[in-house]
Write a protein that holds these residues in place. Structure first.
Motif, PDB file in Angstrom:
ATOM      1  N   LEU B 327      32.828  10.987 -24.224  1.00  0.00           N
ATOM      2  CA  LEU B 327      33.249  10.686 -22.863  1.00  0.00           C
ATOM      3  C   LEU B 327      32.104  10.257 -21.952  1.00  0.00           C
ATOM      4  N   ARG B 328      30.885  10.309 -22.498  1.00  0.00           N
ATOM      5  CA  ARG B 328      29.753   9.924 -21.644  1.00  0.00           C
ATOM      6  C   ARG B 328      29.887   8.512 -21.093  1.00  0.00           C
ATOM      7  N   PRO B 329      30.348   7.516 -21.891  1.00  0.00           N
ATOM      8  CA  PRO B 329      30.462   6.149 -21.312  1.00  0.00           C
ATOM      9  C   PRO B 329      31.389   6.127 -20.107  1.00  0.00           C
ATOM     10  N   MET B 330      32.494   6.862 -20.225  1.00  0.00           N
ATOM     11  CA  MET B 330      33.451   6.892 -19.113  1.00  0.00           C
ATOM     12  C   MET B 330      32.832   7.528 -17.871  1.00  0.00           C
ATOM     13  N   ALA B 331      32.029   8.581 -18.117  1.00  0.00           N
ATOM     14  CA  ALA B 331      31.363   9.245 -17.000  1.00  0.00           C
ATOM     15  C   ALA B 331      30.331   8.331 -16.360  1.00  0.00           C
ATOM     16  N   ASP B 332      29.622   7.587 -17.218  1.00  0.00           N
ATOM     17  CA  ASP B 332      28.591   6.687 -16.705  1.00  0.00           C
ATOM     18  C   ASP B 332      29.200   5.680 -15.755  1.00  0.00           C
ATOM     19  N   LEU B 333      30.398   5.211 -16.090  1.00  0.00           N
ATOM     20  CA  LEU B 333      31.057   4.216 -15.236  1.00  0.00           C
ATOM     21  C   LEU B 333      31.155   4.711 -13.814  1.00  0.00           C
ATOM     22  N   ARG B 334      31.288   6.048 -13.669  1.00  0.00           N
ATOM     23  CA  ARG B 334      31.480   6.602 -12.333  1.00  0.00           C
ATOM     24  C   ARG B 334      30.216   7.303 -11.836  1.00  0.00           C
ATOM     25  N   ASP B 335      29.105   6.993 -12.483  1.00  0.00           N
ATOM     26  CA  ASP B 335      27.814   7.594 -12.130  1.00  0.00           C
ATOM     27  C   ASP B 335      27.869   9.115 -12.163  1.00  0.00           C
ATOM     28  N   ILE B 336      28.575   9.665 -13.182  1.00  0.00           N
ATOM     29  CA  ILE B 336      28.647  11.127 -13.301  1.00  0.00           C
ATOM     30  C   ILE B 336      27.769  11.548 -14.455  1.00  0.00           C
ATOM     31  N   ASP B 337      26.980  12.534 -14.223  1.00  0.00           N
ATOM     32  CA  ASP B 337      26.077  13.019 -15.263  1.00  0.00           C
ATOM     33  C   ASP B 337      26.732  14.215 -15.970  1.00  0.00           C
ATOM     34  N   ILE B 338      26.638  14.245 -17.281  1.00  0.00           N
ATOM     35  CA  ILE B 338      27.167  15.413 -18.016  1.00  0.00           C
ATOM     36  C   ILE B 338      25.991  16.220 -18.541  1.00  0.00           C
ATOM     37  N   GLU B 339      25.983  17.484 -18.157  1.00  0.00           N
ATOM     38  CA  GLU B 339      24.862  18.338 -18.550  1.00  0.00           C
ATOM     39  C   GLU B 339      25.367  19.327 -19.607  1.00  0.00           C
ATOM     40  N   LEU B 340      24.863  19.236 -20.815  1.00  0.00           N
ATOM     41  CA  LEU B 340      25.349  20.085 -21.909  1.00  0.00           C
ATOM     42  C   LEU B 340      24.338  21.183 -22.227  1.00  0.00           C
ATOM     43  N   THR B 341      24.789  22.440 -22.185  1.00  0.00           N
ATOM     44  CA  THR B 341      23.889  23.550 -22.525  1.00  0.00           C
ATOM     45  C   THR B 341      24.414  24.205 -23.800  1.00  0.00           C
ATOM     46  N   LEU B 342      23.586  24.299 -24.833  1.00  0.00           N
ATOM     47  CA  LEU B 342      24.028  24.867 -26.100  1.00  0.00           C
ATOM     48  C   LEU B 342      23.202  26.099 -26.442  1.00  0.00           C
ATOM     49  N   PRO B 343      23.809  27.083 -27.064  1.00  0.00           N
ATOM     50  CA  PRO B 343      23.024  28.234 -27.516  1.00  0.00           C
ATOM     51  C   PRO B 343      22.179  27.858 -28.737  1.00  0.00           C
ATOM     52  N   TYR B 370      38.338  14.440 -11.907  1.00  0.00           N
ATOM     53  CA  TYR B 370      38.450  15.070 -10.590  1.00  0.00           C
ATOM     54  C   TYR B 370      37.113  15.272  -9.900  1.00  0.00           C
ATOM     55  N   SER B 371      36.035  14.813 -10.563  1.00  0.00           N
ATOM     56  CA  SER B 371      34.737  14.933  -9.900  1.00  0.00           C
ATOM     57  C   SER B 371      34.465  13.700  -9.045  1.00  0.00           C
ATOM     58  N   PRO B 372      33.825  13.907  -7.947  1.00  0.00           N
ATOM     59  CA  PRO B 372      33.440  12.730  -7.142  1.00  0.00           C
ATOM     60  C   PRO B 372      32.330  11.927  -7.852  1.00  0.00           C
ATOM     61  N   THR B 373      32.197  10.685  -7.517  1.00  0.00           N
ATOM     62  CA  THR B 373      31.146   9.880  -8.139  1.00  0.00           C
ATOM     63  C   THR B 373      29.787  10.462  -7.778  1.00  0.00           C
ATOM     64  N   ASP B 374      28.858  10.140  -8.685  1.00  0.00           N
ATOM     65  CA  ASP B 374      27.479  10.588  -8.475  1.00  0.00           C
ATOM     66  C   ASP B 374      27.369  12.105  -8.388  1.00  0.00           C
ATOM     67  N   SER B 375      28.040  12.761  -9.344  1.00  0.00           N
ATOM     68  CA  SER B 375      27.921  14.222  -9.375  1.00  0.00           C
ATOM     69  C   SER B 375      27.664  14.662 -10.816  1.00  0.00           C
ATOM     70  N   THR B 376      27.663  15.945 -11.030  1.00  0.00           N
ATOM     71  CA  THR B 376      27.332  16.451 -12.359  1.00  0.00           C
ATOM     72  C   THR B 376      28.475  17.314 -12.889  1.00  0.00           C
ATOM     73  N   VAL B 377      28.785  17.123 -14.167  1.00  0.00           N
ATOM     74  CA  VAL B 377      29.725  18.009 -14.856  1.00  0.00           C
ATOM     75  C   VAL B 377      28.912  18.820 -15.852  1.00  0.00           C
ATOM     76  N   ARG B 378      29.102  20.161 -15.781  1.00  0.00           N
ATOM     77  CA  ARG B 378      28.305  21.004 -16.693  1.00  0.00           C
ATOM     78  C   ARG B 378      29.180  21.517 -17.828  1.00  0.00           C
ATOM     79  N   VAL B 379      28.657  21.393 -19.018  1.00  0.00           N
ATOM     80  CA  VAL B 379      29.359  21.944 -20.178  1.00  0.00           C
ATOM     81  C   VAL B 379      28.440  23.008 -20.789  1.00  0.00           C
ATOM     82  N   VAL B 380      28.927  24.259 -20.827  1.00  0.00           N
ATOM     83  CA  VAL B 380      28.086  25.350 -21.332  1.00  0.00           C
ATOM     84  C   VAL B 380      28.789  26.017 -22.518  1.00  0.00           C
ATOM     85  N   VAL B 381      28.112  26.044 -23.651  1.00  0.00           N
ATOM     86  CA  VAL B 381      28.654  26.775 -24.800  1.00  0.00           C
ATOM     87  C   VAL B 381      27.880  28.092 -24.905  1.00  0.00           C
ATOM     88  N   SER B 382      28.608  29.208 -25.076  1.00  0.00           N
ATOM     89  CA  SER B 382      27.922  30.483 -25.196  1.00  0.00           C
ATOM     90  C   SER B 382      28.645  31.356 -26.219  1.00  0.00           C
TER      91      SER B 382
END
Lengths: 340, 463
Positions: B327-343, B370-382
């Motif tokens: 989904l990163r390409p789709m996020a890039d289109l809207r200038d949204i950064d995806i931050e992935l945190t892995l254990p 549902y995120s506004p453009t130019d924001s960050t979505v965080r994905v955290v696996v724990s």
């Protein structure tokens, strides 16, 4: 008011007429004069014998008088049976007549804690209650047996009399069963218990037995020495005279017939509640100041050997001896034994 | 789901009432029968002893010296006294003339001389039982009849009867109580399987339409068979409708792709701004339809696979990074950064990789949408060794608080989603996948007040 007085007077006269139909021997009153109620007792027992128990009963019943009438057992039976006398309590030693009166419906039932704690042999139908048990004794004059062993059984007595006819000739007494209800009761029960009775009667008949109406007279004659032996005397009467040291009261060890003095409430009673309380008083009272009158409660030790006690059983069996045929047959047999 | 059930009576109550009624009836019957029997028995025994008394008196009757001698034995009456305290009356007649006893006793039952005769009469206001017998005697050469009657009141009989009645009544009550107790037990145990079935059916999950396989009593077999057949029909019907939806979605999606391509080509050719705007609107509508169709297909797929769950070891970290990459390409289109945190280590759980992937994609897609453009979505696996968790947090408006419970239902969309393309199936899919794997989907708002947070939790496979 006048009418009432008249009626009351008539009633009193009628009662008086009723009251005179049977013969009475004595009449005594106990209790305060102004008492509102009068308990009428008809009894075969001497007033002196019953005085303590009457006065102790009056202590618990204020405002009560006791009219105590003494009559023979036959007259008592007649008063209740034929004359319809108004009586509240009937006390008698004639168990057979008492039983017949109850059997024929002349009594009221009475149930209380006191009566239900009586032994079963001491009550019948919740109508008739035994309040003393009194043995039939043989009363002996000590002097007459001087040098002879004192008998302990009827057999002993028979042997002694047969061996010494001179000493006992004309000095033997017993009830005239044709006259005395109690004598008849004792005789029939003795005859039922053992054949020895008839042998004894024959021996006494051979010695010219004297016949009596009552225990008291027999005891008197034993005391004076006119009699050496009195057979079937009411033990209570003999034991009531401890001052007479010259007599010996023997309760025969082969068997001793025990009579129960009984009480019931006649159906004519006007004070059945008080009568019931009086009967409770009779059956629960300690008879300690009346020697010889052994209470029905606590088993009452009459002899050392209780096995020899033959209590006369209350119940329909007693009716048998009141049957006319039976009575005639018994009298005949008795007469042939006594009047040889 | 739970419509009001119209009740009529209760099997248990009816059973108990019928059993109790039966027991009471039996107890009463027993009481009556035993009492009747006891009365006969007691009356017979009184007759017998009276007969014995009469016989012993008759035996004593003899002719002596040419006259009648009647020596009534003591036992004739005392035996009556042994049995009860009843009053005794008697009478003896000779050729019907009174001889001795109670002259006013009622006349005895008439009959043959050789017979023992019985009569119940009233004498002196009480009930008496009379027994009469007679005997021929020859008195002075003349044959004569001696008749003896012995009578007794019946108090003892009544008392015996009362005692027996009391005993039998106690016995009857005891019998009834025991029967009542056993009846209640029987009713309980009879109703037991029914309760078990009801319990096991009502404990089932909403999607569980498997047939009931537990063994049931014979009487319940038709009901269970009907229930099973009803559920299988229901299931078939559900499957059919889901198939239909999937088929429809599939049929619609392919032509839609063609239409979209054509629309884009058209867009390039059109110059007039108002026309371009119209075509753009068209493309947007097409996207929405195509996306809905896609999700419907997804959902059908999830439903199907959930039922035939294939379980293999799946690493949550791998799944999460795959989804992020897709989904990163789709996020890039809207200038949204995806931050992935892995254990540090893989989080392995047993499950269906395709389903889990679909759930993650849906959640991540929602977050991006549902995120506004130019924001960050965080994905955290724990993970803590027993449970693993994937948390996806956006910086959008978050969830409306009142809707948290209903959002996972089909076609339910949040009230604050206007302007965003959506079918209302994304959260449903994620929820169903989580449940199918024994996990859960939790929706909440970020504590700082910005953005929503969706987390999927699963039990990890034990190593």
């Amino acid at each position: 008011m006048r009418k009432f007085v008249l009626l009351a007077g008539l009633a009193l006269m009628w009662l008086a007429a009723q009251a005179t139909a049977y013969e009475i021997e004595d009449r005594r009153s106990f209790g305060p004069d102004g008492a509102s109620r009068t308990l009428r007792i008809i009894s075969t027992g001497d007033a002196s014998l019953f005085e303590p128990i009457l006065t102790s009963f009056l202590q618990s019943e204020p405002n009560l008088r006791i009219d105590y009438v003494v009559a023979s057992s036959t007259q008592l039976s007649r008063a209740i049976h034929e004359d319809g006398a108004v009586m509240d309590v009937a006390l008698s030693s004639a168990m057979d007549l008492q039983t017949k009166l109850v059997n024929d419906g002349y009594a009221l039932p009475h149930r209380s804690n006191a009566t239900s704690s009586l032994p079963t042999w001491a009550r019948w139908r919740d109508h008739l209650f035994a309040f003393t048990q009194e043995p039939a004794a043989i009363v002996l004059n000590r002097a007459a047996f001087d040098g002879l062993p004192m008998p302990r059984t009827r057999q002993d007595l028979i042997a002694l009399m047969r061996a010494n006819p001179d000493r006992f000739e004309g000095r033997v007494g017993t009830y005239d069963v044709r006259q005395s209800g109690l004598g008849y009761l004792f005789a029939t029960q003795d005859a039922r218990s053992s054949e020895t009775y008839w042998r004894l009667t024959e021996v006494m008949g051979g010695l010219g037995v004297k016949l009596y109406c009552c225990s008291g007279l027999m005891i008197d004659d034993v005391v004076t020495g006119d009699l050496a032996v009195a057979y079937n005397v009411l033990g209570s009467y003999a034991q009531a005279r401890p001052e007479e040291t010259q007599i010996e009261v023997l309760l025969p060890e082969d068997f001793t017939t025990v009579m129960l003095r009984t009480a019931f409430i006649p159906a004519s009673s006007e004070l059945p509640d008080i009568a019931g309380r009086f009967i409770d008083h009779l059956v629960t009272r300690q008879w300690d100041n009346a020697p010889g009158l052994s209470q029905v409660f606590e088993g009452a030790e009459l002899t050392r050997d209780d096995q020899a006690l033959r209590r006369i059983r209350l119940g329909p069996g007693l009716l048998v001896f009141l049957d006319g045929f039976k009575k005639q047959a018994f009298f005949e047999e008795w007469r042939s034994a006594v009047l040889q | 789901m739970t419509g009001a059930v119209r009740k009529k009576g209760s099997i248990r109550r009816r059973l108990i009432i019928q059993l109790l009624g039966g027991a009471a009836l039996l107890a009463i019957l027993m009481f009556v029968v035993v009492r009747l029997y006891a009365r006969d028995l007691a009356a017979d025994s009184q007759d017998e002893i009276l007969s014995a008394s009469v016989t012993s008196i008759l035996d004593a009757a003899a002719v002596r010296n040419g006259t009648l001698a009647l020596d009534i034995p003591y036992s004739a009456f005392s035996m009556l006294g042994n049995v009860s305290d009843d009053r005794v009356f008697y009478t003896v007649t000779r050729n019907d003339a009174f001889v001795t006893g109670y002259q006013d006793l009622p006349t005895p039952q008439q009959g043959r001389i050789s017979e023992t005769r019985f009569r119940t009469a009233t004498y002196r206001d009480v009930e008496i039982r009379m027994v009469t017998a007679a005997r021929r005697l020859s008195i002075a050469g003349v044959p004569e009849v001696v008749e003896v009657t012995v009578a007794q009141t019946r108090d003892g009989l009544r008392q015996t009867l009362n005692e027996i009645s009391r005993t039998v009544a106690m016995f009857g009550i005891g019998f009834f109580l025991l029967a009542a107790f056993l009846g209640v037990l029987a009713a309980q145990s009879a109703i037991g399987p029914l309760r078990q079935l009801a319990g096991s059916v009502s404990r089932r999950g909403p999607e569980d339409l498997r047939p009931v396989t537990a063994r049931v009593p014979e009487e319940m077999a038709p009901l269970v068979a009907a229930l099973n057949s009803f559920m299988s029909r229901l299931k078939a019907s559900l499957t059919r409708s889901e198939d239909l939806i999937a088929e429809a979605a599939h049929r619609v999606r392919t032509p839609l792709a063609t239409v979209r391509t054509q629309a884009e080509i058209t867009l390039r050719r059109v110059d007039k701004p108002e026309n371009r705007q119209a075509v753009r609107e068209m493309i947007r509508a097409i996207d929405e339809s195509s996306r809905a169709a896609g999700q419907l297909l997804d959902h059908a797929m999830v439903s199907f696979r959930s039922e035939h769950l294939e379980t293999k070891g799946v690493d949550l970290c791998r799944l999460a990074s795959d989804a992020v990459e897709r989904l990163r390409p789709m996020a890039d289109l809207r200038d949204i950064d995806i931050e992935l945190t892995l254990p540090g280590e893989p989080q392995i759980l047993r499950g269906d990789a395709i389903l889990l992937q679909s759930a993650l994609l849906n959640l991540l897609d929602n977050a991006i949408k549902y995120s506004p453009t130019d924001s960050t979505v965080r994905v955290v696996v724990s993970g803590d060794g027993t449970a693993g968790r994937v948390m996806i947090r956006d910086s959008g408006k978050g969830f409306a608080l009142g809707e948290l419970k209903t959002l996972t239902q089909r076609f339910v969309r949040g009230g604050n989603t206007s302007g965003v393309v959506g079918s209302g199936l994304g959260l449903t899919i994620a929820d169903e996948v989580a449940r199918a794997h024994g996990g859960s989907l939790k929706l909440e708002n970020a504590k700082e007040g910005i953005g929503g947070c969706a987390s999927l939790s699963f039990l990890l496979a034990s190593r």
